[in-house]
Scaffold this motif. Structure first.
Motif, PDB file in Angstrom:
ATOM      1  N   ALA A  48     -21.222 -67.045 -53.878  1.00  0.00           N
ATOM      2  CA  ALA A  48     -22.252 -66.386 -53.329  1.00  0.00           C
ATOM      3  C   ALA A  48     -23.592 -66.863 -53.667  1.00  0.00           C
ATOM      4  N   GLN A  49     -23.881 -67.047 -55.054  1.00  0.00           N
ATOM      5  CA  GLN A  49     -24.862 -67.431 -55.437  1.00  0.00           C
ATOM      6  C   GLN A  49     -25.336 -68.939 -54.970  1.00  0.00           C
TER       7      GLN A  49
ATOM      8  N   ARG B 148     -26.509 -68.834 -51.631  1.00  0.00           N
ATOM      9  CA  ARG B 148     -27.746 -68.225 -51.321  1.00  0.00           C
ATOM     10  C   ARG B 148     -29.118 -69.039 -51.792  1.00  0.00           C
TER      11      ARG B 148
ATOM     12  N   GLY C  83     -13.223 -62.457 -59.299  1.00  0.00           N
ATOM     13  CA  GLY C  83     -14.718 -61.878 -59.038  1.00  0.00           C
ATOM     14  C   GLY C  83     -15.854 -62.897 -59.524  1.00  0.00           C
ATOM     15  N   GLN C  84     -15.581 -63.301 -60.589  1.00  0.00           N
ATOM     16  CA  GLN C  84     -16.641 -64.625 -61.118  1.00  0.00           C
ATOM     17  C   GLN C  84     -16.609 -65.584 -60.162  1.00  0.00           C
TER      18      GLN C  84
ATOM     19  N   ALA D 116     -16.125 -65.530 -56.987  1.00  0.00           N
ATOM     20  CA  ALA D 116     -16.772 -65.179 -55.542  1.00  0.00           C
ATOM     21  C   ALA D 116     -18.197 -64.826 -55.952  1.00  0.00           C
ATOM     22  N   ASP D 117     -18.506 -64.264 -56.969  1.00  0.00           N
ATOM     23  CA  ASP D 117     -20.295 -64.206 -57.523  1.00  0.00           C
ATOM     24  C   ASP D 117     -20.777 -65.624 -57.440  1.00  0.00           C
ATOM     25  N   ALA D 118     -20.088 -66.675 -57.949  1.00  0.00           N
ATOM     26  CA  ALA D 118     -20.784 -68.038 -58.301  1.00  0.00           C
ATOM     27  C   ALA D 118     -20.716 -68.566 -57.058  1.00  0.00           C
TER      28      ALA D 118
END
Length: 70
Positions: free
Chosen positions: A64-65, A68, A57-58, A60-62
């Motif tokens: 995605a950021q 972006r 999850g971490q 995936a968040d990294a």
């Protein structure tokens, strides 16, 4: 970011050798094979160090950021 430094603390969570030194790498591997108790301690310490820090999850968040960001 250097992922090796996130996990490996020399002598605590693993062994480090300089790049392009297969002789030293072979020596480090031989040492761990000859000392399985030490290898197990290093591995356990490494698992503890990354527990909760490097999960899917971490990541995936990294990612995605990163995509972006401009």
């Amino acid at each position: 970011m250097n992922a090796v430094g996130d996990v490996v603390v020399p002598g605590e969570t693993g062994l480090l050798v300089p790049p392009h030194r297969p002789d030293l790498l072979a020596g480090a591997v031989a040492h761990l094979l000859d000392h399985p108790d030490r290898a197990a301690r290093l591995a356990a310490a490494a698992r503890e160090r990354v527990a909760g820090r490097h999960e899917i999850g971490q990541l995936a968040d990294a990612l995605a950021q990163a995509y972006r960001a401009e």
